[in-house]
Scaffold this motif. Structure first.
Motif, short mmCIF file in Angstrom:
data_model
loop_
_atom_site.label_atom_id
_atom_site.label_comp_id
_atom_site.label_asym_id
_atom_site.label_seq_id
_atom_site.Cartn_x
_atom_site.Cartn_y
_atom_site.Cartn_z
N LEU A 8 0.83 -1.21 0.00
CA LEU A 8 0.00 0.00 0.00
C LEU A 8 0.87 1.26 0.00
O LEU A 8 0.60 2.23 -0.72
CB LEU A 8 -0.93 -0.01 1.21
N HIS A 9 1.92 1.24 0.82
CA HIS A 9 2.85 2.37 0.85
C HIS A 9 3.42 2.63 -0.54
O HIS A 9 3.43 3.77 -1.02
CB HIS A 9 4.01 2.07 1.82
N ARG A 10 3.91 1.56 -1.17
CA ARG A 10 4.58 1.71 -2.46
C ARG A 10 3.63 2.19 -3.55
O ARG A 10 3.95 3.11 -4.32
CB ARG A 10 5.21 0.39 -2.87
N VAL A 11 2.42 1.61 -3.62
CA VAL A 11 1.47 1.97 -4.67
C VAL A 11 1.03 3.42 -4.55
O VAL A 11 1.00 4.16 -5.54
CB VAL A 11 0.24 1.02 -4.62
N PHE A 12 0.71 3.83 -3.34
CA PHE A 12 0.30 5.23 -3.15
C PHE A 12 1.46 6.20 -3.40
O PHE A 12 1.27 7.28 -3.96
CB PHE A 12 -0.28 5.43 -1.75
N SER A 13 2.66 5.80 -2.96
CA SER A 13 3.82 6.65 -3.16
C SER A 13 4.11 6.83 -4.65
O SER A 13 4.38 7.95 -5.12
CB SER A 13 5.05 6.08 -2.46
N ASP A 14 4.03 5.74 -5.42
CA ASP A 14 4.27 5.81 -6.86
C ASP A 14 3.22 6.68 -7.55
O ASP A 14 3.50 7.29 -8.60
CB ASP A 14 4.26 4.42 -7.49
N ALA A 15 2.03 6.77 -6.97
CA ALA A 15 0.95 7.56 -7.55
C ALA A 15 1.01 9.03 -7.11
O ALA A 15 0.19 9.84 -7.55
CB ALA A 15 -0.40 6.96 -7.18
N GLY A 16 1.99 9.37 -6.25
CA GLY A 16 2.16 10.77 -5.86
C GLY A 16 1.52 11.15 -4.54
O GLY A 16 1.24 12.33 -4.30
N VAL A 17 1.30 10.18 -3.66
CA VAL A 17 0.69 10.46 -2.35
C VAL A 17 1.73 10.18 -1.27
O VAL A 17 2.45 9.19 -1.31
CB VAL A 17 -0.56 9.60 -2.13
N GLU A 18 1.79 11.08 -0.29
CA GLU A 18 2.74 10.93 0.81
C GLU A 18 1.99 10.79 2.13
O GLU A 18 1.08 11.57 2.41
CB GLU A 18 3.67 12.14 0.86
N PHE A 19 2.37 9.80 2.92
CA PHE A 19 1.77 9.60 4.24
C PHE A 19 2.62 10.31 5.29
O PHE A 19 3.85 10.25 5.26
CB PHE A 19 1.66 8.11 4.56
N LEU A 20 1.96 10.99 6.22
CA LEU A 20 2.64 11.76 7.25
C LEU A 20 2.39 11.14 8.61
O LEU A 20 1.25 10.79 8.95
CB LEU A 20 2.17 13.21 7.24
N PRO A 59 3.44 12.61 11.99
CA PRO A 59 4.10 13.60 12.85
C PRO A 59 4.26 13.07 14.27
O PRO A 59 3.48 12.23 14.74
CB PRO A 59 3.15 14.79 12.80
N LEU A 60 5.28 13.57 14.94
CA LEU A 60 5.51 13.15 16.32
C LEU A 60 4.43 13.70 17.23
O LEU A 60 4.15 13.14 18.29
CB LEU A 60 6.89 13.63 16.78
N VAL A 61 3.83 14.83 16.80
CA VAL A 61 2.73 15.43 17.55
C VAL A 61 1.54 15.57 16.61
O VAL A 61 1.68 16.11 15.51
CB VAL A 61 3.12 16.81 18.10
N GLY A 62 0.39 15.08 17.01
CA GLY A 62 -0.78 15.19 16.16
C GLY A 62 -1.11 13.87 15.47
O GLY A 62 -0.41 12.87 15.62
N LYS A 63 -2.20 13.90 14.69
CA LYS A 63 -2.68 12.69 14.03
C LYS A 63 -1.94 12.42 12.73
O LYS A 63 -1.47 13.35 12.07
CB LYS A 63 -4.17 12.81 13.76
N PRO A 64 -1.85 11.14 12.32
CA PRO A 64 -1.27 10.81 11.01
C PRO A 64 -2.06 11.50 9.91
O PRO A 64 -3.28 11.71 10.03
CB PRO A 64 -1.40 9.29 10.94
N GLY A 65 -1.40 11.85 8.83
CA GLY A 65 -2.06 12.55 7.74
C GLY A 65 -1.62 12.03 6.39
O GLY A 65 -0.88 11.05 6.28
N VAL A 66 -2.09 12.71 5.35
CA VAL A 66 -1.77 12.35 3.99
C VAL A 66 -1.84 13.60 3.13
O VAL A 66 -2.64 14.50 3.41
CB VAL A 66 -2.74 11.24 3.47
N ARG A 67 -0.99 13.66 2.10
CA ARG A 67 -1.00 14.82 1.21
C ARG A 67 -0.43 14.43 -0.15
O ARG A 67 0.33 13.46 -0.24
CB ARG A 67 -0.16 15.97 1.80
N PRO A 68 -0.78 15.19 -1.20
CA PRO A 68 -0.15 14.96 -2.50
C PRO A 68 1.32 15.33 -2.39
O PRO A 68 1.67 16.30 -1.73
CB PRO A 68 -0.89 15.92 -3.43
N ARG A 69 2.17 14.60 -3.08
CA ARG A 69 3.59 14.92 -3.01
C ARG A 69 3.98 15.82 -4.18
O ARG A 69 3.53 15.62 -5.28
CB ARG A 69 4.42 13.63 -3.04
#
Length: 335
Positions: free
Chosen positions: A311-323, A325-335
């Motif tokens: 899942l990491h690889r497929v989304f990363s190849d499609a231009g999506v980055e998973f975040l 952060p040490l503080v706060g909730k996990p997120g996602v954004r276009p790379r």
């Protein structure tokens, strides 16, 4: 010049100067009688066959905001300020021009004021250029204030010579000259210097990430980028750069390699790419039923490590980055 004057009449010299420099000359006697040259009529946009030269006519053409106190022309023998300096004039056709004027009192043989002689130059082009430079300077100052990082100017030999927005960051003063080199973490120092040397040699932008020692002797990650500022002949005059603190971002990326995806992240990632569950299943080889079940969790669902990597690889190849952060909730954004 004395030899040249023997060949040129005063009228020829005056015409040459006025036509080529955008100048005009005027004269005023103690009684207030004025004479204007053809060039001065031209500066004001007036017809010498229609307008009678006078101080009042000049005052009428000066922009209202630039007019000095009105007075008798004879007073200018002792105070020439009304026509000294720079001011705007408005021509009859509405055109606005900037003039630079200088005056001098000429004395007769007895040492008494004989007349005032004035010369005016059209400096409209210079004023417009100055306005452009001033606007650019104000924009530069504003950008320096809002820049998300420390701006620096450096020489090709690696010396930092100025910190445009460093006045509110006392700790930044320790970077001047080549002192910044000693603040680099030893593990990134050689690579940073090597990249700098390559950029100087090729005139290509400089971009590195490194840890920088803080006043409390801890280290924080920074992303440093710079571009060359060139002279007219293409040679490098200086380098303009910015150093941005990316410590939390760097740690988040490192943390991401050991963090598990959440169902909320999977839903958001699909939304960014506008993929259906079936499309994601086709790209990953994971069944649609499993994907739906994984997305039901807002937190990190249990899943085989291999599936998470896919899942990491497929989304990363499609231009999506998973975040993560040490503080706060996990997120996602276009790379």
């Amino acid at each position: 010049m004395l030899q040249l004057e023997a060949y040129l009449g005063q009228s020829e010299v005056l015409r040459l100067v006025e036509e080529n420099l955008g100048a005009g000359v005027w004269r005023c006697d103690p009684a207030g009688q004025m004479q204007w040259s053809r060039g001065f009529f031209g500066l004001l946009g007036l017809d010498p066959h229609v307008i009678v030269p006078s101080f009042a006519e000049i005052q009428r053409r000066i922009h209202p905001d630039d007019r000095r106190s009105s007075r008798d022309p004879s007073e200018m023998m002792t105070d020439r300020s009304p026509l000294d300096g720079e001011f705007r004039i408005i021509r009859p056709n509405g055109a606005l021009r900037w003039l630079h004027s200088r005056t001098e009192v000429l004395l007769d043989s007895a040492g008494e004021p004989e007349c005032i002689l004035g010369v005016a130059l059209d400096i409209t082009a210079q004023r417009r250029l100055l306005q452009t430079v001033r606007i650019d300077a104000e924009r530069y100052s504003a950008l320096a204030q809002v820049a998300d990082g420390l701006l620096w100017i450096g020489s090709s030999d690696g010396r930092i010579t100025a910190l445009p927005n460093g006045e509110k960051r006392p700790e930044a003063q320790r970077l001047f000259g080549k002192a910044w080199v000693d603040l680099l973490h030893e593990e990134e120092r050689e690579a940073a210097l090597s990249s700098w040397a390559a950029s100087v040699e090729t005139a290509r932008p400089y971009s590195v990430e490194h840890r920088l020692r803080q006043p409390d002797d801890t280290y924080r990650w920074h992303r440093c980028t710079a571009v060359p500022v060139t002279n007219g002949d293409g040679s490098i005059r200086e380098w303009m750069g910015i150093s941005v603190d990316v410590h939390h971002e760097k740690l988040s990326v490192q943390h991401a390699t050991t963090s598990r995806l959440t169902g909320a992240q999977l839903r958001a990632a699909r939304g960014i790419l506008n993929w259906s569950v079936k499309q994601l299943a086709a790209r990953t080889g994971i069944s649609a039923a499993i994907i739906r079940r994984l997305e039901e969790y807002n937190d990190a669902p249990l899943m085989p490590h291999g599936a998470m990597e896919i899942l990491h690889r497929v989304f990363s190849d499609a231009g999506v980055e998973f975040l993560f952060p040490l503080v706060g909730k996990p997120g996602v954004r276009p790379r």
